[in-house]
Enzyme design. Structure first.
Site, mmCIF file in Angstrom:
data_model
loop_
_atom_site.group_PDB
_atom_site.id
_atom_site.type_symbol
_atom_site.label_atom_id
_atom_site.label_comp_id
_atom_site.label_asym_id
_atom_site.label_seq_id
_atom_site.Cartn_x
_atom_site.Cartn_y
_atom_site.Cartn_z
ATOM 1 N N ARG A 161 44.397 33.477 38.231
ATOM 2 C CA ARG A 161 43.450 33.508 39.346
ATOM 3 C C ARG A 161 42.928 34.920 39.620
ATOM 4 N NH1 ARG A 161 43.044 29.176 42.529
ATOM 5 N NH2 ARG A 161 42.560 30.481 44.319
ATOM 6 N N ASP B 154 33.138 31.806 47.046
ATOM 7 C CA ASP B 154 34.162 30.836 46.655
ATOM 8 C C ASP B 154 34.041 30.460 45.179
ATOM 9 O OD1 ASP B 154 36.307 29.156 47.021
ATOM 10 O OD2 ASP B 154 35.145 27.524 47.899
ATOM 11 N N HIS C 149 39.307 36.816 40.604
ATOM 12 C CA HIS C 149 38.999 37.685 41.749
ATOM 13 C C HIS C 149 38.419 39.022 41.275
ATOM 14 C CE1 HIS C 149 40.596 34.785 44.440
ATOM 15 N NE2 HIS C 149 41.857 34.957 44.109
ATOM 16 N N GLU D 132 43.751 32.635 56.909
ATOM 17 C CA GLU D 132 44.490 31.529 56.278
ATOM 18 C C GLU D 132 44.906 31.868 54.830
ATOM 19 O OE1 GLU D 132 41.559 30.928 58.114
ATOM 20 O OE2 GLU D 132 42.887 30.428 59.774
ATOM 21 N N LEU E 96 21.685 49.561 54.277
ATOM 22 C CA LEU E 96 22.355 48.258 54.391
ATOM 23 C C LEU E 96 23.701 48.384 55.110
ATOM 24 C CD1 LEU E 96 22.540 45.215 53.289
ATOM 25 C CD2 LEU E 96 23.961 46.204 51.481
HETATM 26 C C1 FPP Z 1 37.603 32.400 47.147
HETATM 27 O O1 FPP Z 1 37.799 31.891 45.858
HETATM 28 C C2 FPP Z 1 37.656 33.847 47.097
HETATM 29 C C3 FPP Z 1 38.527 34.613 47.771
HETATM 30 C C4 FPP Z 1 39.566 34.066 48.662
HETATM 31 C C5 FPP Z 1 38.538 36.067 47.610
HETATM 32 C C6 FPP Z 1 37.201 36.730 47.463
HETATM 33 C C7 FPP Z 1 37.411 38.048 46.867
HETATM 34 C C8 FPP Z 1 36.581 38.681 46.021
HETATM 35 C C9 FPP Z 1 35.272 38.153 45.599
HETATM 36 C C10 FPP Z 1 36.978 39.991 45.440
HETATM 37 C C11 FPP Z 1 36.378 41.145 46.169
HETATM 38 C C12 FPP Z 1 37.243 41.442 47.288
HETATM 39 C C13 FPP Z 1 37.297 42.534 48.057
HETATM 40 C C14 FPP Z 1 38.411 42.588 48.998
HETATM 41 C C15 FPP Z 1 36.373 43.669 48.087
HETATM 42 P P1 FPP Z 1 39.047 30.949 45.596
HETATM 43 O O2 FPP Z 1 40.171 31.794 45.121
HETATM 44 O O3 FPP Z 1 39.349 30.168 46.834
HETATM 45 O O4 FPP Z 1 38.509 30.052 44.467
HETATM 46 P P2 FPP Z 1 38.907 28.536 44.191
HETATM 47 O O5 FPP Z 1 38.396 27.742 45.372
HETATM 48 O O6 FPP Z 1 38.167 28.236 42.945
HETATM 49 O O7 FPP Z 1 40.388 28.473 44.037
#
Ligand code: FPP
Length: 236
Positions: free
Chosen positions: A32, A19, A36, A66, A130
């Site tokens: 954003r 997160d 990611h 969600e 793994l």
């Molecule tokens: C939460 O941060 C993160 C996610 C919903 C996506 C996680 C994805 C990755 C780390 C990329 C790698 C992905 C794959 C599919 C291999 P947030 O966007 O909720 O952050 P915020 O709470 O700061 O808005």
């Protein structure tokens, strides 16, 4: 980086809620998806570090049931990142004997990402290192409903249902439950992640945003886990 971790009492299975990508990007005045993409790099680092440390299973929460509520741009961007990850990383993961296992409702994903996921799983199916569970279109409640439906379809009588039956019908069937849950990004909640499997997991939270999460902090958390006393409801 080779792990200096004590190999005694290593967690067998670590689950991670990655997160903070969005806030990390916002703090840099970037979109954003920039966050990611940076998050994907951290994911790669942590997979390698887990392999090095001799962890058997990691489960990474990449996209929840969600997360469809996010903007179409962000959803598409995350799906593209997933496709890119499966295409570009599978070679190196395969060389490192990593077995990819995508958990979640694959049928609810677009064709491109579903096919990329299935291909990555097929390519690495026989690997013995793994196990990398990637939770995509995953929800803990959805998973339990899926298990209950499967049991009912098998015609099991209500009196016969045991915990083992439920466990055996989850996406993680055959795997030990997570010993340790790590959540980055400053929130202290489960967000519908592995609700059944986390009954006795140890939880660790950090304010660090996922793109800034480093291997040394990860290993410190594993060391902290190694010093915890797990009682599973008993007094000792
Ligand atoms: C939460 O941060 C993160 C996610 C919903 C996506 C996680 C994805 C990755 C780390 C990329 C790698 C992905 C794959 C599919 C291999 P947030 O966007 O909720 O952050 P915020 O709470 O700061 O808005």
């Amino acid at each position: 980086m080779t792990s200096q971790l004590n190999k005694d009492n290593l967690p067998e299975h670590i689950a991670i809620i990655m997160d903070g990508n969005g806030r990390w990007a916002k703090a840099k005045n970037r979109p954003r998806l920039f966050g990611h993409n940076a998050g994907m790099k951290t994911l790669k680092k942590i997979v390698r570090a887990s392999s090095d440390a001799g962890i058997k299973i990691i489960t990474m929460y990449a996209f929840s049931t969600e997360n469809w509520k996010r903007s179409p741009e962000e959803v598409d961007g995350l799906m593209n990142i997933a496709v890119e990850y499966f295409h570009k990383e599978v070679g190196e993961l395969h060389e490192n004997n990593v077995k990819i296992n995508v958990i979640g409702n694959l049928n609810g994903l677009g064709k491109k990402v579903r096919e990329a996921a299935v291909k990555a799983m097929d390519t690495t199916a026989a690997n013995t290192g793994l196990v990398l569970n990637i939770a995509l279109n995953y929800g803990g409640r959805d998973e339990i409903i899926h298990a209950v439906k499967a049991l009912m379809a098998e015609g099991i009588s209500p009196e016969a249902v045991t915990e083992q039956h439920i466990s055996d019908h989850l996406y993680t069937k055959g795997q030990p439950d997570p010993d340790l849950l790590i959540r980055t990004g400053g929130e202290s909640r489960l967000s519908n992640f592995m609700l059944w499997q986390m009954a006795y997991s140890e939880f660790m939270f950090t304010d660090i945003y996922w793109p800034d999460f480093e291997v040394d902090v990860y290993y410190k958390m594993i060391e902290n886990y190694q010093n915890r006393n797990r009682r599973y409801g008993s007094a000792e």
